[in-house]
Design a protein around this motif. Structure first.
Motif, PDB file in Angstrom:
ATOM      1  N   TRP A   1      31.540  16.107  46.216  1.00  0.00           N
ATOM      2  CA  TRP A   1      32.441  17.189  45.819  1.00  0.00           C
ATOM      3  C   TRP A   1      32.117  18.465  46.595  1.00  0.00           C
ATOM      4  CZ3 TRP A   1      36.464  16.477  42.566  1.00  0.00           C
ATOM      5  CH2 TRP A   1      37.168  17.596  42.177  1.00  0.00           C
ATOM      6  N   GLY A   2      33.102  18.987  47.301  1.00  0.00           N
ATOM      7  CA  GLY A   2      32.947  20.251  48.000  1.00  0.00           C
ATOM      8  C   GLY A   2      32.297  20.163  49.361  1.00  0.00           C
ATOM      9  N   VAL A   3      31.998  18.979  49.855  1.00  0.00           N
ATOM     10  CA  VAL A   3      31.394  18.849  51.182  1.00  0.00           C
ATOM     11  C   VAL A   3      32.509  18.817  52.218  1.00  0.00           C
ATOM     12  CG1 VAL A   3      29.998  17.378  52.683  1.00  0.00           C
ATOM     13  CG2 VAL A   3      29.424  17.588  50.270  1.00  0.00           C
ATOM     14  N   LYS A   4      32.392  19.706  53.208  1.00  0.00           N
ATOM     15  CA  LYS A   4      33.401  19.746  54.265  1.00  0.00           C
ATOM     16  C   LYS A   4      33.431  18.421  55.012  1.00  0.00           C
ATOM     17  CE  LYS A   4      34.039  24.498  55.505  1.00  0.00           C
ATOM     18  NZ  LYS A   4      34.059  25.444  56.590  1.00  0.00           N
ATOM     19  N   GLY A   5      34.607  17.949  55.303  1.00  0.00           N
ATOM     20  CA  GLY A   5      34.766  16.706  56.032  1.00  0.00           C
ATOM     21  C   GLY A   5      34.677  15.463  55.150  1.00  0.00           C
ATOM     22  N   ARG A   6      34.515  15.642  53.863  1.00  0.00           N
ATOM     23  CA  ARG A   6      34.396  14.502  52.943  1.00  0.00           C
ATOM     24  C   ARG A   6      35.525  14.470  51.917  1.00  0.00           C
ATOM     25  NH1 ARG A   6      30.683  10.792  54.761  1.00  0.00           N
ATOM     26  NH2 ARG A   6      28.936  11.893  55.655  1.00  0.00           N
ATOM     27  N   THR A   7      36.643  15.108  52.219  1.00  0.00           N
ATOM     28  CA  THR A   7      37.738  15.136  51.251  1.00  0.00           C
ATOM     29  C   THR A   7      38.346  13.756  51.063  1.00  0.00           C
ATOM     30  OG1 THR A   7      39.260  15.811  52.994  1.00  0.00           O
ATOM     31  CG2 THR A   7      38.317  17.551  51.630  1.00  0.00           C
ATOM     32  N   GLY A   8      38.362  12.939  52.107  1.00  0.00           N
ATOM     33  CA  GLY A   8      38.892  11.581  51.983  1.00  0.00           C
ATOM     34  C   GLY A   8      38.054  10.737  51.042  1.00  0.00           C
ATOM     35  N   ILE A   9      36.738  10.889  51.142  1.00  0.00           N
ATOM     36  CA  ILE A   9      35.839  10.155  50.248  1.00  0.00           C
ATOM     37  C   ILE A   9      36.021  10.645  48.818  1.00  0.00           C
ATOM     38  CG2 ILE A   9      33.411   9.780  49.673  1.00  0.00           C
ATOM     39  CD1 ILE A   9      32.842   9.962  52.695  1.00  0.00           C
TER      40      ILE A   9
ATOM     41  N   ILE B   1      29.339   0.763  36.907  1.00  0.00           N
ATOM     42  CA  ILE B   1      30.103   1.019  38.134  1.00  0.00           C
ATOM     43  C   ILE B   1      30.866   2.341  38.016  1.00  0.00           C
ATOM     44  CG2 ILE B   1      31.945   0.136  39.637  1.00  0.00           C
ATOM     45  CD1 ILE B   1      29.347  -1.499  39.764  1.00  0.00           C
ATOM     46  N   PHE B   2      31.369   2.646  36.830  1.00  0.00           N
ATOM     47  CA  PHE B   2      32.048   3.926  36.602  1.00  0.00           C
ATOM     48  C   PHE B   2      31.062   5.086  36.757  1.00  0.00           C
ATOM     49  CE2 PHE B   2      33.780   7.221  33.677  1.00  0.00           C
ATOM     50  CZ  PHE B   2      34.944   7.498  34.388  1.00  0.00           C
ATOM     51  N   ALA B   3      29.855   4.922  36.231  1.00  0.00           N
ATOM     52  CA  ALA B   3      28.833   5.964  36.368  1.00  0.00           C
ATOM     53  C   ALA B   3      28.476   6.185  37.837  1.00  0.00           C
ATOM     54  CB  ALA B   3      27.590   5.593  35.565  1.00  0.00           C
ATOM     55  N   VAL B   4      28.403   5.109  38.609  1.00  0.00           N
ATOM     56  CA  VAL B   4      28.131   5.228  40.049  1.00  0.00           C
ATOM     57  C   VAL B   4      29.247   6.015  40.722  1.00  0.00           C
ATOM     58  CG1 VAL B   4      28.025   3.920  42.204  1.00  0.00           C
ATOM     59  CG2 VAL B   4      26.737   3.155  40.229  1.00  0.00           C
ATOM     60  N   THR B   5      30.480   5.713  40.348  1.00  0.00           N
ATOM     61  CA  THR B   5      31.619   6.422  40.931  1.00  0.00           C
ATOM     62  C   THR B   5      31.525   7.922  40.643  1.00  0.00           C
ATOM     63  OG1 THR B   5      32.959   4.440  40.611  1.00  0.00           O
ATOM     64  CG2 THR B   5      34.135   6.477  41.037  1.00  0.00           C
ATOM     65  N   LEU B   6      31.154   8.271  39.417  1.00  0.00           N
ATOM     66  CA  LEU B   6      31.019   9.687  39.071  1.00  0.00           C
ATOM     67  C   LEU B   6      29.843  10.342  39.803  1.00  0.00           C
ATOM     68  CD1 LEU B   6      31.791   9.633  35.250  1.00  0.00           C
ATOM     69  CD2 LEU B   6      33.327  10.174  37.148  1.00  0.00           C
ATOM     70  N   LEU B   7      28.740   9.605  39.958  1.00  0.00           N
ATOM     71  CA  LEU B   7      27.602  10.157  40.703  1.00  0.00           C
ATOM     72  C   LEU B   7      27.961  10.405  42.163  1.00  0.00           C
ATOM     73  CD1 LEU B   7      24.563   8.115  39.344  1.00  0.00           C
ATOM     74  CD2 LEU B   7      24.968  10.547  39.096  1.00  0.00           C
ATOM     75  N   LEU B   8      28.638   9.448  42.781  1.00  0.00           N
ATOM     76  CA  LEU B   8      29.043   9.625  44.175  1.00  0.00           C
ATOM     77  C   LEU B   8      30.071  10.741  44.305  1.00  0.00           C
ATOM     78  CD1 LEU B   8      29.264   5.928  45.396  1.00  0.00           C
ATOM     79  CD2 LEU B   8      27.465   7.596  45.848  1.00  0.00           C
ATOM     80  N   LEU B   9      30.922  10.884  43.297  1.00  0.00           N
ATOM     81  CA  LEU B   9      31.888  11.972  43.308  1.00  0.00           C
ATOM     82  C   LEU B   9      31.182  13.320  43.229  1.00  0.00           C
ATOM     83  CD1 LEU B   9      34.889  12.605  43.346  1.00  0.00           C
ATOM     84  CD2 LEU B   9      34.903  12.388  40.868  1.00  0.00           C
ATOM     85  N   ALA B  10      30.145  13.417  42.402  1.00  0.00           N
ATOM     86  CA  ALA B  10      29.371  14.662  42.317  1.00  0.00           C
ATOM     87  C   ALA B  10      28.649  14.945  43.631  1.00  0.00           C
ATOM     88  CB  ALA B  10      28.370  14.568  41.167  1.00  0.00           C
ATOM     89  N   ARG B  11      28.220  13.903  44.332  1.00  0.00           N
ATOM     90  CA  ARG B  11      27.555  14.107  45.630  1.00  0.00           C
ATOM     91  C   ARG B  11      28.511  14.619  46.683  1.00  0.00           C
ATOM     92  NH1 ARG B  11      23.877   8.776  46.907  1.00  0.00           N
ATOM     93  NH2 ARG B  11      22.489   8.970  45.126  1.00  0.00           N
TER      94      ARG B  11
ATOM     95  N   MET C   1      24.140  15.421  51.571  1.00  0.00           N
ATOM     96  CA  MET C   1      25.128  15.495  50.506  1.00  0.00           C
ATOM     97  C   MET C   1      24.738  16.451  49.390  1.00  0.00           C
ATOM     98  SD  MET C   1      27.559  13.765  51.610  1.00  0.00           S
ATOM     99  CE  MET C   1      28.628  13.568  50.209  1.00  0.00           C
ATOM    100  N   THR C   2      23.665  17.220  49.548  1.00  0.00           N
ATOM    101  CA  THR C   2      23.311  18.220  48.553  1.00  0.00           C
ATOM    102  C   THR C   2      24.331  19.346  48.653  1.00  0.00           C
ATOM    103  OG1 THR C   2      20.998  17.658  48.757  1.00  0.00           O
ATOM    104  CG2 THR C   2      21.512  19.762  47.744  1.00  0.00           C
ATOM    105  N   THR C   3      25.217  19.407  47.698  1.00  0.00           N
ATOM    106  CA  THR C   3      26.319  20.354  47.743  1.00  0.00           C
ATOM    107  C   THR C   3      26.071  21.501  46.788  1.00  0.00           C
ATOM    108  OG1 THR C   3      27.526  19.242  45.993  1.00  0.00           O
ATOM    109  CG2 THR C   3      27.903  18.467  48.242  1.00  0.00           C
ATOM    110  N   GLN C   4      26.918  22.497  46.895  1.00  0.00           N
ATOM    111  CA  GLN C   4      26.837  23.608  45.961  1.00  0.00           C
ATOM    112  C   GLN C   4      27.102  23.119  44.541  1.00  0.00           C
ATOM    113  OE1 GLN C   4      29.563  26.568  47.324  1.00  0.00           O
ATOM    114  NE2 GLN C   4      28.190  27.312  48.928  1.00  0.00           N
ATOM    115  N   PHE C   5      27.987  22.134  44.412  1.00  0.00           N
ATOM    116  CA  PHE C   5      28.289  21.598  43.086  1.00  0.00           C
ATOM    117  C   PHE C   5      27.060  20.960  42.466  1.00  0.00           C
ATOM    118  CE2 PHE C   5      29.628  18.008  40.432  1.00  0.00           C
ATOM    119  CZ  PHE C   5      30.329  18.700  39.459  1.00  0.00           C
ATOM    120  N   SER C   6      26.336  20.140  43.224  1.00  0.00           N
ATOM    121  CA  SER C   6      25.156  19.485  42.661  1.00  0.00           C
ATOM    122  C   SER C   6      24.009  20.469  42.450  1.00  0.00           C
ATOM    123  CB  SER C   6      24.700  18.327  43.555  1.00  0.00           C
ATOM    124  OG  SER C   6      24.252  18.804  44.796  1.00  0.00           O
ATOM    125  N   GLN C   7      24.008  21.572  43.179  1.00  0.00           N
ATOM    126  CA  GLN C   7      22.977  22.577  42.965  1.00  0.00           C
ATOM    127  C   GLN C   7      23.227  23.392  41.702  1.00  0.00           C
ATOM    128  OE1 GLN C   7      22.990  24.770  46.611  1.00  0.00           O
ATOM    129  NE2 GLN C   7      21.768  23.259  47.706  1.00  0.00           N
TER     130      GLN C   7
END
Length: 161
Positions: free
Chosen positions: A90-98, A78-88, A10-16
């Protein structure tokens, strides 16, 4: 310790592109610890405010009592967790549903806090009517995202153990 398994994937360009402390937070185990903290805080409301029977009243009713600070702290985690998972995710192919489910969950959590519940069983205000809608929206979206993020073999092993 380098990230392993899911976190390495899940290391994405966004998190980099994030500053180093935030990137480490996104890729690390902060989300898991925040989930435990948020759940413990919300469950701890029953210990501080024993006027509400947990078998009858919703957890949101603690936002109106003496344990409101602890309830909001748990919801914030819980909101912070949601934002962290969203940052993980974000931009990963095949993870648009998540990603979509996490965006909807974040909207649901914000709506849950903005529109407080009505005390007791009588729903008389517009915020009191909107509160359950946002609660179901947030819970359903988090369940969908969680079921897609979880590794099936890890879930089975953890359940057996």
């Amino acid at each position: 310790m380098p990230p392993s398994g899911y976190d390495a994937y899940m290391t994405t360009q966004f998190s980099q592109q994030l500053p180093a402390p935030f990137a480490k937070l996104v890729r690390g185990r902060a989300a898991e610890f925040l989930v435990l903290f948020g759940a413990a805080a919300i469950l701890g409301c029953d210990l501080l405010d024993q006027t509400l029977d947990a078998r009858i009243y919703a957890a949101s009713e603690h936002a109106l009592g003496s344990a409101a600070w602890l309830f909001h702290l748990g919801v914030g985690a819980i909101f912070a967790v949601t934002l962290l998972l969203l940052a993980r995710s974000w931009g990963v192919k095949g993870r648009t549903g998540i990603t979509r489910a996490l965006i909807v969950a974040a909207i649901g959590i914000v709506g849950l806090v903005v529109f407080p519940t009505d005390p007791g069983w009588g729903v008389v205000s517009v915020p009191g009517r909107l509160h359950p809608t946002f609660a179901i929206l947030a819970a359903g979206s988090l369940l969908i995202a969680g079921s897609r993020l979880a590794h099936p073999t890890r879930v089975v092993i953890a359940t057996v153990l």
